[in-house]
Design a protein around this motif. Structure first.
Motif, PDB file in Angstrom:
ATOM      1  N   ARG A  67       0.851  -1.286   0.038  1.00  0.00           N
ATOM      2  CA  ARG A  67       0.000  -0.125   0.087  1.00  0.00           C
ATOM      3  C   ARG A  67       0.821   1.170   0.004  1.00  0.00           C
ATOM      4  NH1 ARG A  67      -3.263  -3.056   3.742  1.00  0.00           N
ATOM      5  NH2 ARG A  67      -1.979  -1.592   5.581  1.00  0.00           N
ATOM      6  N   GLU A  68       1.860   1.147   0.842  1.00  0.00           N
ATOM      7  CA  GLU A  68       2.716   2.302   0.973  1.00  0.00           C
ATOM      8  C   GLU A  68       3.430   2.564  -0.449  1.00  0.00           C
ATOM      9  OE1 GLU A  68       4.099   4.937   3.560  1.00  0.00           O
ATOM     10  OE2 GLU A  68       1.903   4.391   3.614  1.00  0.00           O
ATOM     11  N   ARG A  71       0.999   4.203  -2.741  1.00  0.00           N
ATOM     12  CA  ARG A  71       0.723   5.729  -2.539  1.00  0.00           C
ATOM     13  C   ARG A  71       1.800   6.347  -3.056  1.00  0.00           C
ATOM     14  NH1 ARG A  71       1.301   9.095   2.108  1.00  0.00           N
ATOM     15  NH2 ARG A  71       2.448   7.648   2.951  1.00  0.00           N
TER      16      ARG A  71
END
Length: 404
Positions: A67-68, A71
């Motif tokens: 997810r990081e 992002r």
């Protein structure tokens, strides 16, 4: 492009040169070869680990890292900022700062395509193709490397190595060997060079040799960009002492061609030496990077020449504005837009695809460093190049403009 024989000669020459300089640690390279050989035997299938097959704690950790990564992998500006933030948290990760400074150059090359000069000599379809080429390489390198850096950070937080999870992110077996060695030794140059070797091999088949980009690579404009040195790699930095000059000093190298794999790896090797083996360059570049958010505009580092907004209306004919490394009296700054004004984010980029690039132990022989060159100041070279480019653009615009 170089053929295989030329590439082999070039690679051999660079290794011989490094041996003369005493920068090939042959014992270390032999040890990496042995461990890599064992890794390839024990894990002949380079397939990705499925997240659902992991224990809950490890699965949640991998999902957080993914997810990081997603992002921050929106565009060149977000990636560049993420590299710096990670380096500030973990300064032993030299590659993160090297990647930040090189990524800034990638952003400048993207916005050059919509800046003052290149749109005058390139068609819009060509600039779009160049942007997609640069963006794809930028995107893929971040998508592969950033999870590795985060996993190292999580390993430090937990006090134990977690590199057995690297296959969950599609990372090469080559890097698992080198991360595990780094965990034991703490030797920064080795893992930095491993990341340089890995990133360039990672994009070799996926971008440089990919059929979708052969038209870009083979085009005259691509060659012209190389010959005109628009691919100079620049590291602006604050000097220890004031110089009285409004221009920031620029350290860096000129890139004759970055197409051959061995040349791109050697470029990373030389840039690492400039950035981390010169205290003034490292500290000055870090200070500048922290004080100057990356926008993609070349006005970030030389606002005396470049402007982020266009002044006046563009005319069909171009009148030179440079006088050496300064603007002529009353001349408008050279237009260099921020990335957000030049290009939208690429929506739903294709996954990396492909298999583990590491199929043998040959790449271990590239894990050596080099000395920083005695002369790494590139500001005057940049000035000369800009004047040559401007004259070429003015001549092209004059020939293309309708006669009255």
């Amino acid at each position: 492009m170089l053929d295989k024989l030329q590439e082999a000669w070039l690679s051999g020459y660079k290794k011989l040169r490094a041996r003369w300089l005493g920068y090939i640690n042959r014992e270390e390279i032999r040890a990496v070869r042995r461990e890599l050989e064992q890794m390839l035997r024990e894990h002949p299938d380079p397939g990705r680990i499925e997240l659902h097959a992991l224990p809950d704690e490890e699965r949640l950790l991998c999902e957080e890292i993914l997810r990081e990564t997603e992002r921050h992998n929106r565009n060149n500006v977000t990636r560049t900022a993420a590299y710096l933030a990670l380096y500030l948290r973990r300064p032993e990760l030299h590659w993160a700062f090297l990647a930040h400074m090189v990524s800034r150059n990638g952003g400048y090359q993207m916005t050059d395509l919509k800046g003052e000069w290149l749109p005058r000599i390139m068609k819009s379809a060509e600039t779009e193709s160049f942007f997609q080429f640069l963006e794809r390489a930028n995107y893929l390198i971040f998508g592969d490397a950033y999870p590795q850096l985060l996993l190292y950070e999580k390993s430090r937080e937990r006090g134990r190595p977690l590199f057995h999870l690297l296959p969950a992110f599609g990372v090469s077996r080559f890097m698992r060997v080198n991360w595990e060695r780094y965990w034991r030794s703490g030797e920064e140059q080795g893992v930095t060079m491993a990341l340089v070797v890995n990133e360039q091999n990672f994009i070799e088949r996926r971008v440089v040799q990919h059929p979708d980009f052969q038209g870009v690579i083979g085009s005259f404009e691509f060659a012209a960009q190389t010959y005109l040195n628009l691919t100079q790699v620049l590291f602006p930095y604050h000097p220890f002492t004031a110089t009285g000059d409004s221009r920031l000093p620029l350290a860096g190298i000129e890139v004759d061609t970055f197409l051959p794999l061995v040349e791109r790896i050697d470029m990373g090797r030389r840039l690492y030496a400039i950035l981390f083996k010169n205290q003034e360059v490292h500290d000055g570049a870090l200070r500048w990077a922290k004080e100057t958010p990356h926008t993609g505009s070349r006005a970030d580092y030389w606002p005396h020449l470049y402007g982020k907004k266009r002044k006046g209306l563009p005319s069909k004919r171009y009148h030179p504005r440079l006088d050496g490394c300064a603007l002529r009296r009353r001349a408008h700054p050279i237009y260099s837009p921020v990335l957000a004004d030049a290009w939208p984010d690429v929506v739903s980029p294709a996954p990396a695809g492909g298999q583990d690039w590491c199929e043998g132990t040959e790449s271990a022989s590239e894990l050596y460093g080099t000395r920083s060159p005695h002369s790494f100041q590139i500001g005057q070279v940049v000035c000369r190049t800009l004047n040559l480019i401007e004259k070429a653009v003015a001549a092209e615009a004059w020939l293309d403009a309708p006669r009255r």
